[in-house]
Design a protein around this motif. Structure first.
Motif, PDB file in Angstrom:
ATOM      1  N   ALA A  59     -18.990  -0.952  40.702  1.00  0.00           N
ATOM      2  CA  ALA A  59     -19.561  -1.310  39.579  1.00  0.00           C
ATOM      3  C   ALA A  59     -21.096  -1.223  40.028  1.00  0.00           C
ATOM      4  CB  ALA A  59     -19.476  -2.924  39.117  1.00  0.00           C
ATOM      5  N   ALA A  60     -21.473  -1.507  41.174  1.00  0.00           N
ATOM      6  CA  ALA A  60     -22.893  -1.380  41.822  1.00  0.00           C
ATOM      7  C   ALA A  60     -23.350   0.315  41.711  1.00  0.00           C
ATOM      8  CB  ALA A  60     -23.142  -1.826  43.109  1.00  0.00           C
ATOM      9  N   ALA A  61     -22.380   0.897  41.841  1.00  0.00           N
ATOM     10  CA  ALA A  61     -22.592   2.365  42.238  1.00  0.00           C
ATOM     11  C   ALA A  61     -22.568   3.030  40.871  1.00  0.00           C
ATOM     12  CB  ALA A  61     -21.392   2.990  42.955  1.00  0.00           C
ATOM     13  N   LEU A  62     -21.662   2.475  39.870  1.00  0.00           N
ATOM     14  CA  LEU A  62     -21.807   3.388  38.575  1.00  0.00           C
ATOM     15  C   LEU A  62     -22.948   2.919  37.751  1.00  0.00           C
ATOM     16  CD1 LEU A  62     -17.719   2.914  37.591  1.00  0.00           C
ATOM     17  CD2 LEU A  62     -19.029   4.768  38.500  1.00  0.00           C
ATOM     18  N   ALA A  63     -23.489   1.827  38.149  1.00  0.00           N
ATOM     19  CA  ALA A  63     -24.815   1.324  37.398  1.00  0.00           C
ATOM     20  C   ALA A  63     -25.677   2.346  37.561  1.00  0.00           C
ATOM     21  CB  ALA A  63     -25.071   0.153  37.699  1.00  0.00           C
ATOM     22  N   ARG A  64     -25.650   3.385  38.777  1.00  0.00           N
ATOM     23  CA  ARG A  64     -26.559   4.222  39.168  1.00  0.00           C
ATOM     24  C   ARG A  64     -26.151   5.624  38.513  1.00  0.00           C
ATOM     25  NH1 ARG A  64     -30.129   3.955  43.968  1.00  0.00           N
ATOM     26  NH2 ARG A  64     -30.309   1.516  44.281  1.00  0.00           N
ATOM     27  N   ASP A  65     -25.335   5.813  37.595  1.00  0.00           N
ATOM     28  CA  ASP A  65     -24.800   6.982  36.869  1.00  0.00           C
ATOM     29  C   ASP A  65     -24.373   8.079  38.016  1.00  0.00           C
ATOM     30  OD1 ASP A  65     -24.085   8.235  34.675  1.00  0.00           O
ATOM     31  OD2 ASP A  65     -26.042   9.097  34.580  1.00  0.00           O
ATOM     32  N   PRO A  66     -23.502   8.116  38.764  1.00  0.00           N
ATOM     33  CA  PRO A  66     -23.222   8.902  39.861  1.00  0.00           C
ATOM     34  C   PRO A  66     -22.656  10.280  39.171  1.00  0.00           C
ATOM     35  CG  PRO A  66     -21.478   7.385  39.904  1.00  0.00           C
ATOM     36  CD  PRO A  66     -22.659   6.861  39.078  1.00  0.00           C
ATOM     37  N   ALA A  67     -22.918  11.319  40.067  1.00  0.00           N
ATOM     38  CA  ALA A  67     -22.309  12.798  39.444  1.00  0.00           C
ATOM     39  C   ALA A  67     -20.687  12.836  39.680  1.00  0.00           C
ATOM     40  CB  ALA A  67     -22.961  13.607  40.441  1.00  0.00           C
ATOM     41  N   PRO A  68     -20.211  13.527  38.949  1.00  0.00           N
ATOM     42  CA  PRO A  68     -18.817  13.728  38.692  1.00  0.00           C
ATOM     43  C   PRO A  68     -18.314  13.893  40.527  1.00  0.00           C
ATOM     44  CG  PRO A  68     -19.596  15.101  37.275  1.00  0.00           C
ATOM     45  CD  PRO A  68     -20.834  14.605  38.005  1.00  0.00           C
ATOM     46  N   GLU A  69     -17.206  13.491  40.780  1.00  0.00           N
ATOM     47  CA  GLU A  69     -16.539  13.518  42.087  1.00  0.00           C
ATOM     48  C   GLU A  69     -16.249  14.902  42.452  1.00  0.00           C
ATOM     49  OE1 GLU A  69     -13.116  11.560  45.003  1.00  0.00           O
ATOM     50  OE2 GLU A  69     -13.377  10.990  42.650  1.00  0.00           O
ATOM     51  N   PRO A  70     -16.900  15.607  43.633  1.00  0.00           N
ATOM     52  CA  PRO A  70     -16.513  17.181  43.756  1.00  0.00           C
ATOM     53  C   PRO A  70     -15.185  17.042  44.812  1.00  0.00           C
ATOM     54  CG  PRO A  70     -18.185  16.104  45.234  1.00  0.00           C
ATOM     55  CD  PRO A  70     -17.764  15.177  44.137  1.00  0.00           C
ATOM     56  N   GLY A  71     -14.669  17.993  45.171  1.00  0.00           N
ATOM     57  CA  GLY A  71     -13.576  18.089  45.992  1.00  0.00           C
ATOM     58  C   GLY A  71     -13.803  17.809  47.656  1.00  0.00           C
ATOM     59  N   LEU A  72     -12.912  17.665  48.307  1.00  0.00           N
ATOM     60  CA  LEU A  72     -13.135  17.357  49.538  1.00  0.00           C
ATOM     61  C   LEU A  72     -13.489  18.563  50.498  1.00  0.00           C
ATOM     62  CD1 LEU A  72     -10.269  14.765  50.686  1.00  0.00           C
ATOM     63  CD2 LEU A  72     -12.865  14.270  50.138  1.00  0.00           C
ATOM     64  N   GLY A  73     -13.533  19.732  49.722  1.00  0.00           N
ATOM     65  CA  GLY A  73     -13.901  21.152  50.459  1.00  0.00           C
ATOM     66  C   GLY A  73     -15.400  21.080  50.407  1.00  0.00           C
ATOM     67  N   ASP A  74     -16.158  20.172  49.737  1.00  0.00           N
ATOM     68  CA  ASP A  74     -17.614  20.040  49.733  1.00  0.00           C
ATOM     69  C   ASP A  74     -18.072  19.074  50.937  1.00  0.00           C
ATOM     70  OD1 ASP A  74     -20.371  18.714  49.036  1.00  0.00           O
ATOM     71  OD2 ASP A  74     -20.193  19.521  47.229  1.00  0.00           O
ATOM     72  N   ALA A  75     -18.582  19.726  51.964  1.00  0.00           N
ATOM     73  CA  ALA A  75     -19.036  19.205  53.188  1.00  0.00           C
ATOM     74  C   ALA A  75     -20.027  18.037  53.076  1.00  0.00           C
ATOM     75  CB  ALA A  75     -19.729  20.077  54.027  1.00  0.00           C
ATOM     76  N   ASP A  76     -20.990  18.333  52.011  1.00  0.00           N
ATOM     77  CA  ASP A  76     -22.085  17.211  51.972  1.00  0.00           C
ATOM     78  C   ASP A  76     -21.154  15.887  51.416  1.00  0.00           C
ATOM     79  OD1 ASP A  76     -24.535  16.190  52.272  1.00  0.00           O
ATOM     80  OD2 ASP A  76     -24.937  16.378  49.954  1.00  0.00           O
ATOM     81  N   TYR A  77     -20.419  16.064  50.368  1.00  0.00           N
ATOM     82  CA  TYR A  77     -19.639  14.958  49.826  1.00  0.00           C
ATOM     83  C   TYR A  77     -18.807  14.206  51.022  1.00  0.00           C
ATOM     84  CZ  TYR A  77     -16.207  12.201  46.825  1.00  0.00           C
ATOM     85  OH  TYR A  77     -15.757  11.267  46.481  1.00  0.00           O
ATOM     86  N   CYS A  78     -18.164  14.980  51.806  1.00  0.00           N
ATOM     87  CA  CYS A  78     -17.567  14.437  52.993  1.00  0.00           C
ATOM     88  C   CYS A  78     -18.358  13.691  53.843  1.00  0.00           C
ATOM     89  CB  CYS A  78     -16.477  15.574  53.573  1.00  0.00           C
ATOM     90  SG  CYS A  78     -15.385  16.073  52.819  1.00  0.00           S
ATOM     91  N   ARG A  79     -19.759  14.093  54.114  1.00  0.00           N
ATOM     92  CA  ARG A  79     -20.549  13.495  54.927  1.00  0.00           C
ATOM     93  C   ARG A  79     -20.782  12.007  54.429  1.00  0.00           C
ATOM     94  NH1 ARG A  79     -22.197  18.762  56.231  1.00  0.00           N
ATOM     95  NH2 ARG A  79     -23.395  18.869  54.587  1.00  0.00           N
ATOM     96  N   CYS A  80     -21.026  12.061  53.012  1.00  0.00           N
ATOM     97  CA  CYS A  80     -21.246  10.876  52.126  1.00  0.00           C
ATOM     98  C   CYS A  80     -20.161   9.783  52.339  1.00  0.00           C
ATOM     99  CB  CYS A  80     -21.326  11.219  50.900  1.00  0.00           C
ATOM    100  SG  CYS A  80     -23.057  12.014  50.736  1.00  0.00           S
ATOM    101  N   LEU A  81     -18.901  10.428  51.998  1.00  0.00           N
ATOM    102  CA  LEU A  81     -17.656   9.588  52.509  1.00  0.00           C
ATOM    103  C   LEU A  81     -17.761   8.706  53.712  1.00  0.00           C
ATOM    104  CD1 LEU A  81     -14.921  11.850  50.974  1.00  0.00           C
ATOM    105  CD2 LEU A  81     -15.748   9.524  49.849  1.00  0.00           C
ATOM    106  N   ALA A  82     -17.848   9.681  54.811  1.00  0.00           N
ATOM    107  CA  ALA A  82     -18.033   9.174  55.989  1.00  0.00           C
ATOM    108  C   ALA A  82     -19.047   8.199  56.246  1.00  0.00           C
ATOM    109  CB  ALA A  82     -18.069  10.353  57.038  1.00  0.00           C
ATOM    110  N   LEU A  83     -20.197   8.229  55.749  1.00  0.00           N
ATOM    111  CA  LEU A  83     -21.165   7.560  55.762  1.00  0.00           C
ATOM    112  C   LEU A  83     -20.677   5.946  55.182  1.00  0.00           C
ATOM    113  CD1 LEU A  83     -23.886   6.351  56.736  1.00  0.00           C
ATOM    114  CD2 LEU A  83     -24.908   7.354  54.521  1.00  0.00           C
ATOM    115  N   VAL A  84     -20.215   6.091  54.039  1.00  0.00           N
ATOM    116  CA  VAL A  84     -19.755   4.891  53.359  1.00  0.00           C
ATOM    117  C   VAL A  84     -18.754   4.151  54.320  1.00  0.00           C
ATOM    118  CG1 VAL A  84     -18.450   3.967  51.297  1.00  0.00           C
ATOM    119  CG2 VAL A  84     -20.134   5.663  51.053  1.00  0.00           C
ATOM    120  N   LEU A  85     -17.775   4.769  54.653  1.00  0.00           N
ATOM    121  CA  LEU A  85     -16.466   4.259  55.389  1.00  0.00           C
ATOM    122  C   LEU A  85     -17.046   3.639  56.745  1.00  0.00           C
ATOM    123  CD1 LEU A  85     -13.711   7.004  54.685  1.00  0.00           C
ATOM    124  CD2 LEU A  85     -13.916   4.647  53.984  1.00  0.00           C
TER     125      LEU A  85
END
Length: 103
Positions: A59-85
């Motif tokens: 809910a906190a994230a969606l309040a910031r209107d995030p971009a659509p989810e890319p696939g896991l082939g997107d290295a930058d998105y994977c880095r973001c997932l890794a940071l969150v985890l």
């Protein structure tokens, strides 16, 4: 903050992907703090916070209107997932260590 589920992680990563690399840790900290405060607000007032939602990281994230989810082939998105985890894992370890110190 309410328990974190898969959707919470991906929503937060989608937000982080839209901010500069140097700001990502600070933005993630703000998202977690907002979710925590919203959860406390919900417990106290019996309704969700008007800006931060129901106390979930999603809910906190969606309040910031995030971009659509890319696939896991997107290295930058994977880095973001890794940071969150990794941040969530560190917070959990710190909470457990704090509980052990109190016993």
């Amino acid at each position: 903050m309410l328990p974190v589920l898969h959707g919470d992680v991906t929503a937060a990563a989608r937000v982080l992907r839209g901010v500069p690399v140097t700001a990502r840790a600070a933005v993630l900290s703000t998202l977690i703090r907002s979710a925590t405060w919203a959860s406390l607000y919900r417990q106290k007032h019996g309704r969700q916070h008007p800006c931060w939602g129901d106390g979930t990281l999603m809910a906190a994230a969606l309040a910031r209107d995030p971009a659509p989810e890319p696939g896991l082939g997107d290295a930058d998105y994977c880095r973001c997932l890794a940071l969150v985890l990794s941040t969530l894992a560190r917070r959990q370890e710190e909470a457990l260590a704090g509980q052990a110190d109190r016993t």
